[in-house]
Write an enzyme that holds these catalytic residues in place. Structure first.
Site, PDB file in Angstrom:
ATOM      1  CG  ASP A 110     -13.981   6.861   6.227  1.00 41.36           C
ATOM      2  OD1 ASP A 110     -14.542   5.764   6.060  1.00 41.36           O
ATOM      3  OD2 ASP A 110     -12.742   6.998   6.189  1.00 41.36           O
TER       4      ASP A 110
ATOM      5  NE  ARG B 203      -4.192  -1.754   0.320  1.00 37.98           N
ATOM      6  CZ  ARG B 203      -5.273  -1.704   1.093  1.00 37.98           C
ATOM      7  NH1 ARG B 203      -5.415  -0.717   1.975  1.00 37.98           N
ATOM      8  NH2 ARG B 203      -6.196  -2.640   1.025  1.00 37.98           N
TER       9      ARG B 203
END
Length: 273
Positions: free
Chosen positions: A141, A37
């Site tokens: 979020d 990632r």
């Protein structure tokens, strides 16, 4: 430029910072995932390796890089009406109770697919006279980037593969020319959903109360003690008798708040004494 290698020291520094700051937990088995990632990001910044990247994240002025790292490490695949049994249960519950008011919280809303799916369902129930007009949805979020995307409500058409043709016609606009292959949620529906940034590992004050909370596919990022703390913290914002939905792959999380199981990963909050 050679590909940077993530050694144990750098892995420990980066994941330790993630856990301390936002509660994210990455065991040694996730080392390859963390490397995959973040490798491109290390290269984009022109850094020599992950040690330099850890230095940047730990610095007082990281230029927003910590938030970027959180985004890269937590972004999930998502789509509309994921785990449809939860939406079917919610519909049946609302058809039974026929509330005039309803407040829903999508507590790990990512790009907004879940929040807008819920909005489509509630708008349909309102049109049928099952639900009053006073309903609202909040999506939160930790990632500012995904929230900015959610507000726009633009998605690849593939993400709406579980949306019926009737709902697509009612609630979405299909892109044309350079926007072909994309769909935008109509403004009339986007206006019913608001989004905001929130860290589930930090205190939550006066956000609710809510009648329904979705807390799906985010607990996988936390260790067991953090999972329990997050669930109890979130449940403090749910009305007694309200519904909680967790991700079906996450199982039941131990918490101190009384819950009644309704279906796999679907719960009702116990009435307060």
């Amino acid at each position: 430029m050679s590909t940077p290698q993530l050694n144990d020291r750098s892995f420990g520094r980066i994941t330790g910072l993630m856990h301390e700051a936002v509660g994210l937990s990455f065991t040694r088995s996730k080392k390859a995932l963390v490397s995959a990632r973040l490798t491109n990001r290390v290269q984009q910044l022109g850094l020599t390796g992950f040690e330099d990247y850890a230095d940047l994240l730990e610095g007082a002025d990281d230029g927003g890089e910590f938030q970027m790292a959180v985004d890269l490490l937590t972004t999930n695949e998502t789509y509309f009406f994921r785990e449809p049994a939860h939406f079917a249960l919610l519909q049946a519950e609302l058809q039974r109770t026929r509330p005039q008011k309803l407040a829903v919280w999508s507590a790990a809303s990512s790009f907004g697919d879940e929040a807008y799916s819920t909005a489509m369902l509630l708008a349909d129930l309102q049109a049928q006279g099952t639900l009053g007009a006073d309903w609202s949805i909040l999506g939160t979020d930790i990632s500012e980037r995904v929230l900015q995307s959610a507000v726009q409500g633009i998605y690849p058409a593939e993400r709406l593969r579980e949306v019926s043709p009737q709902r697509l016609k009612r609630y979405c606009l299909r892109g044309e020319a350079e926007s072909e292959g994309f769909v935008q949620v109509r403004e009339s529906l986007r206006e019913r959903v608001r989004f905001g940034q929130l860290n589930l590992c930090a205190p939550i004050d006066n956000l609710g109360p809510f009648d329904v909370i979705f807390l799906r596919n985010v607990l996988i990022y936390f260790d067991p003690p953090t999972k329990s703390a997050v669930v109890d913290r979130v449940l403090s914002q749910l009305r007694p008798g309200g519904l909680l939905f967790l991700g079906t792959a996450e199982g039941r999380v131990p918490c101190s708040t009384p819950l009644t199981v309704l279906a796999p990963s679907a719960y009702r909050k116990g009435n307060e004494r």
